[in-house]
Structures are given as C-alpha cells and as structure tokens.
Write a protein that holds these residues in place. Structure first.
Motif, PDB file in Angstrom:
ATOM      1  N   ALA A 120     -12.706 -46.682  -5.157  1.00 19.87           N
ATOM      2  CA  ALA A 120     -11.950 -47.563  -4.251  1.00 19.87           C
ATOM      3  C   ALA A 120     -10.678 -46.871  -3.774  1.00 19.87           C
ATOM      4  CB  ALA A 120     -11.614 -48.879  -4.952  1.00 19.87           C
ATOM      5  N   PHE A 121     -10.017 -46.172  -4.675  1.00 20.88           N
ATOM      6  CA  PHE A 121      -8.785 -45.493  -4.266  1.00 20.88           C
ATOM      7  C   PHE A 121      -9.081 -44.293  -3.361  1.00 20.88           C
ATOM      8  CE2 PHE A 121      -5.245 -42.498  -4.673  1.00 20.88           C
ATOM      9  CZ  PHE A 121      -4.265 -43.298  -4.116  1.00 20.88           C
ATOM     10  N   ALA A 122     -10.131 -43.563  -3.694  1.00 16.94           N
ATOM     11  CA  ALA A 122     -10.492 -42.408  -2.862  1.00 16.94           C
ATOM     12  C   ALA A 122     -10.798 -42.850  -1.428  1.00 16.94           C
ATOM     13  CB  ALA A 122     -11.685 -41.673  -3.467  1.00 16.94           C
ATOM     14  N   LEU A 123     -11.518 -43.960  -1.300  1.00 14.59           N
ATOM     15  CA  LEU A 123     -11.836 -44.491   0.027  1.00 14.59           C
ATOM     16  C   LEU A 123     -10.555 -44.915   0.756  1.00 14.59           C
ATOM     17  CD1 LEU A 123     -13.994 -45.373   2.085  1.00 14.59           C
ATOM     18  CD2 LEU A 123     -14.104 -47.592   0.904  1.00 14.59           C
ATOM     19  N   THR A 124      -9.690 -45.635   0.030  1.00 13.55           N
ATOM     20  CA  THR A 124      -8.421 -46.085   0.611  1.00 13.55           C
ATOM     21  C   THR A 124      -7.614 -44.888   1.113  1.00 13.55           C
ATOM     22  OG1 THR A 124      -8.364 -47.965  -0.892  1.00 13.55           O
ATOM     23  CG2 THR A 124      -6.272 -47.351   0.116  1.00 13.55           C
ATOM     24  N   LYS A 125      -7.548 -43.859   0.294  1.00 15.37           N
ATOM     25  CA  LYS A 125      -6.719 -42.710   0.670  1.00 15.37           C
ATOM     26  C   LYS A 125      -7.298 -41.963   1.875  1.00 15.37           C
ATOM     27  CE  LYS A 125      -4.220 -38.758  -0.901  1.00 15.37           C
ATOM     28  NZ  LYS A 125      -4.227 -37.602  -1.793  1.00 15.37           N
ATOM     29  N   SER A 126      -8.613 -41.792   1.901  1.00 13.67           N
ATOM     30  CA  SER A 126      -9.190 -41.063   3.039  1.00 13.67           C
ATOM     31  C   SER A 126      -9.020 -41.862   4.327  1.00 13.67           C
ATOM     32  CB  SER A 126     -10.659 -40.713   2.789  1.00 13.67           C
ATOM     33  OG  SER A 126     -11.441 -41.884   2.791  1.00 13.67           O
ATOM     34  N   ARG A 127      -9.102 -43.192   4.209  1.00 17.17           N
ATOM     35  CA  ARG A 127      -8.867 -44.018   5.402  1.00 17.17           C
ATOM     36  C   ARG A 127      -7.408 -43.986   5.840  1.00 17.17           C
ATOM     37  NH1 ARG A 127     -12.658 -49.252   4.032  1.00 17.17           N
ATOM     38  NH2 ARG A 127     -14.536 -48.526   5.071  1.00 17.17           N
ATOM     39  N   PHE A 128      -6.502 -43.967   4.877  1.00 22.35           N
ATOM     40  CA  PHE A 128      -5.084 -43.826   5.230  1.00 22.35           C
ATOM     41  C   PHE A 128      -4.875 -42.531   6.007  1.00 22.35           C
ATOM     42  CE2 PHE A 128      -1.571 -46.474   3.330  1.00 22.35           C
ATOM     43  CZ  PHE A 128      -2.347 -47.555   2.988  1.00 22.35           C
ATOM     44  N   GLU A 129      -5.458 -41.435   5.492  1.00 27.49           N
ATOM     45  CA  GLU A 129      -5.275 -40.141   6.153  1.00 27.49           C
ATOM     46  C   GLU A 129      -5.765 -40.190   7.592  1.00 27.49           C
ATOM     47  OE1 GLU A 129      -7.290 -37.817   3.235  1.00 27.49           O
ATOM     48  OE2 GLU A 129      -5.428 -37.316   2.174  1.00 27.49           O
ATOM     49  N   GLU A 130      -6.931 -40.788   7.777  1.00 28.71           N
ATOM     50  CA  GLU A 130      -7.526 -40.876   9.106  1.00 28.71           C
ATOM     51  C   GLU A 130      -6.733 -41.805  10.031  1.00 28.71           C
ATOM     52  OE1 GLU A 130     -12.034 -41.987  10.064  1.00 28.71           O
ATOM     53  OE2 GLU A 130     -10.791 -43.752   9.693  1.00 28.71           O
TER      54      GLU A 130
END
Ligand SMILES: [Zn+2]
Length: 286
Positions: A120-130
């Motif tokens: 869940a955090f990995a997904l959140t972080k990659s979406r933040f980056e994008e």
C-alpha cells in the motif's frame, strides 16, 4: 511567526449567536488567534462565489486560512478509477486554495485496505511521484503547499516516517504533524520533550531546515485503543494526551514558525488560545 487557530467553528462560536463561517474571521480575530482551517472533509460543498466571499473576509481580518481536503482521498486504493477521483479531489482543492486566498491543502494520504502495508505504501509513493510531477509541470504547485498528514489509525498510511518519505517527492510538500494522531497511533508515545524532539530531528534530516521550520501542525488530545485513534477530546482530558507544553519549549528553542491548528472536540478556539499562552510564556522563560 508561530500561528495558532481553530479547525472549524467552536461550540462557543454558535453559543455567541453566530451560524456562518463568513462570520468566523472577526470572531477569531477577537480571540487573538491567527489561523483558521476550513474543512472540506465531507466534500467540496461550497460554491465558488461563497468560497471567494469567505476568503475575502479572512483576508480583511488578517486570519490565515488553510483548507482540509475530503476524507475520501486514498492514494493507496489500487482501483484506477478511484485514483482518478483522488487526483480530482487534490486538483479541486488547489482551485479552492486560489479562490479563498489560502496556501495550504491538508489531506490524508490513504488507507491500506486489503493490501499489506508495504504494498500500500509503495503504491502511494509511486503515485505521489507521478502525480506531483504532473501538477508541478502544469505549474499548479507554484505558491502553494500540499500537506499530507500523519494519521491516527494503524490501518492508515501516515506514520511520521511515511509522511516524510512522501514529502520527499516534491519540495511543495510539507508535513502535517498531527501530534494527537501520532500519540494515538503509537498508544501514548508522546510524553517527554525528547519524544517530540525526535520527530523534528527526523524531519530536518529528511526534508531540511526550511521545510521543518514551516511545518503544519494539528494538535488535540485524542482517545485511543488497540487500533489507534478513537475520538478527539478537549484539553480538559488528563488521561490520553499529548500535552502541548513540551512542544512549546521546542518551538521556542528552535525558533520554528509552525502553523498550529487545534482540532479539539468543540473547544478548538479556547484550546488554541491556551496553546498560544503556553507558547508565549515558554518564550518568556527562554
Ligand atoms: Zn486530517
């Protein structure tokens, strides 16, 4: 300058006979407070016209306004349609910042749902980056701050470490340290001055001094249980905490310019006034 103010309207505002937020700036000014957080927690149910009028009134009384985005935001929901909605809530929030003359949009990053915390955090972080790059490329982050918040329940994304890591994705992100949430999530972890100190040290290490200096703060006492946050309390609570006194000393010693919003359960203006007094008396004792 350190600033203090309430989240939304206190019980005493209504007891004084007021009913509308457009009446709040004058009332807040008379309480010698400096800030007000307007909540769109349940959605953007405000016309552009009313939003501008409210913003003008806050400007007239020199009360700084911050906005809280809807609670439905969830960067960790794997569904792509829901992710589009989350992005829309942030974009609409930015529109309201400009309409109301506010600079800070506060939001909850997301919830783990059925995923492992790591995923869940990995997904959140990659979406933040994008998404933050997307907003930045469009110039939409100029002059504003997006402020992801530390959360009170175990299942939510938003430990101190996670929020700082998310803020590393763009310089227009500053953390909202909700100390009531941090204390509730960690079952009463904030007791001594050192407990607070560690958070500011980590923030400085991850984001640097400049962003640490202007961090956003939510402060209230919060009842908690095994899974973290249960409900917000007023400052008359002596059981759950946290206490503001250690934080007041740190703000003074480090010369921080935090914006401190009180989210007490009805007494938010009075408790904000209390914090301002504690801060000022800690300053006398330096
Ligand atoms: Zn919040």
């Amino acid at each position: 300058m350190v600033k203090f103010g309430p989240s939304g309207n206190s019980e005493s505002f209504f007891e004084d006979g007021f009913t509308k937020t457009i009446e709040a700036p004058k009332w807040v000014k008379e309480k010698d407070l400096d800030l007000f957080e307007y909540s769109f927690g349940k959605g953007y149910v405000l016309s552009s016209e009313t939003a501008s009028l409210i913003g003008e009134e806050f400007k007239k009384y020199d009360i700084e306004l911050s906005l809280h985005a809807p609670y439905f935001i969830n960067f960790a929901n794997p569904d792509s349609e829901m992710y589009e909605k989350t992005k829309g809530y942030i974009r609409t929030g930015i529109k309201f910042l400009h309409l109301m003359g506010a600079q800070r949009l506060i939001f909850h990053p997301g919830s783990c749902g059925k995923m492992s915390r790591e995923d869940a955090f990995a997904l959140t972080k990659s979406r933040f980056e994008e998404f933050m790059k997307e907003l930045d490329d469009e110039g939409l982050l100029d002059g504003i701050y997006l402020c992801p918040e530390t959360m009170g329940k175990q299942m939510q994304i938003g430990t101190v470490e996670e929020v700082l890591e998310l803020c590393q994705t763009n310089e227009h992100l500053i953390p909202t340290f909700d100390f009531g949430h941090i204390n509730a999530r960690e079952n009463g972890s904030l007791k001594t001055k050192n407990d607070f100190e560690k958070i500011f040290d980590l923030c400085e290490e991850k984001l640097g001094k400049a962003r640490t200096d202007i961090a956003h703060v939510h402060f209230s006492k919060i009842e908690y249980g095994q899974k973290g946050e249960i409900r917000h309390l007023n400052f008359d609570d002596n059981l759950y905490g946290p206490n503001f006194e250690p934080l007041a000393e740190i703000i003074n010693e480090r010369g921080l310019n935090l914006h401190i919003i009180c989210e007490s359960a009805g007494h938010q203006a009075e408790d904000a006034q209390f914090m301002k007094k504690v801060y000022e008396s800690a300053r006398q004792n330096l």
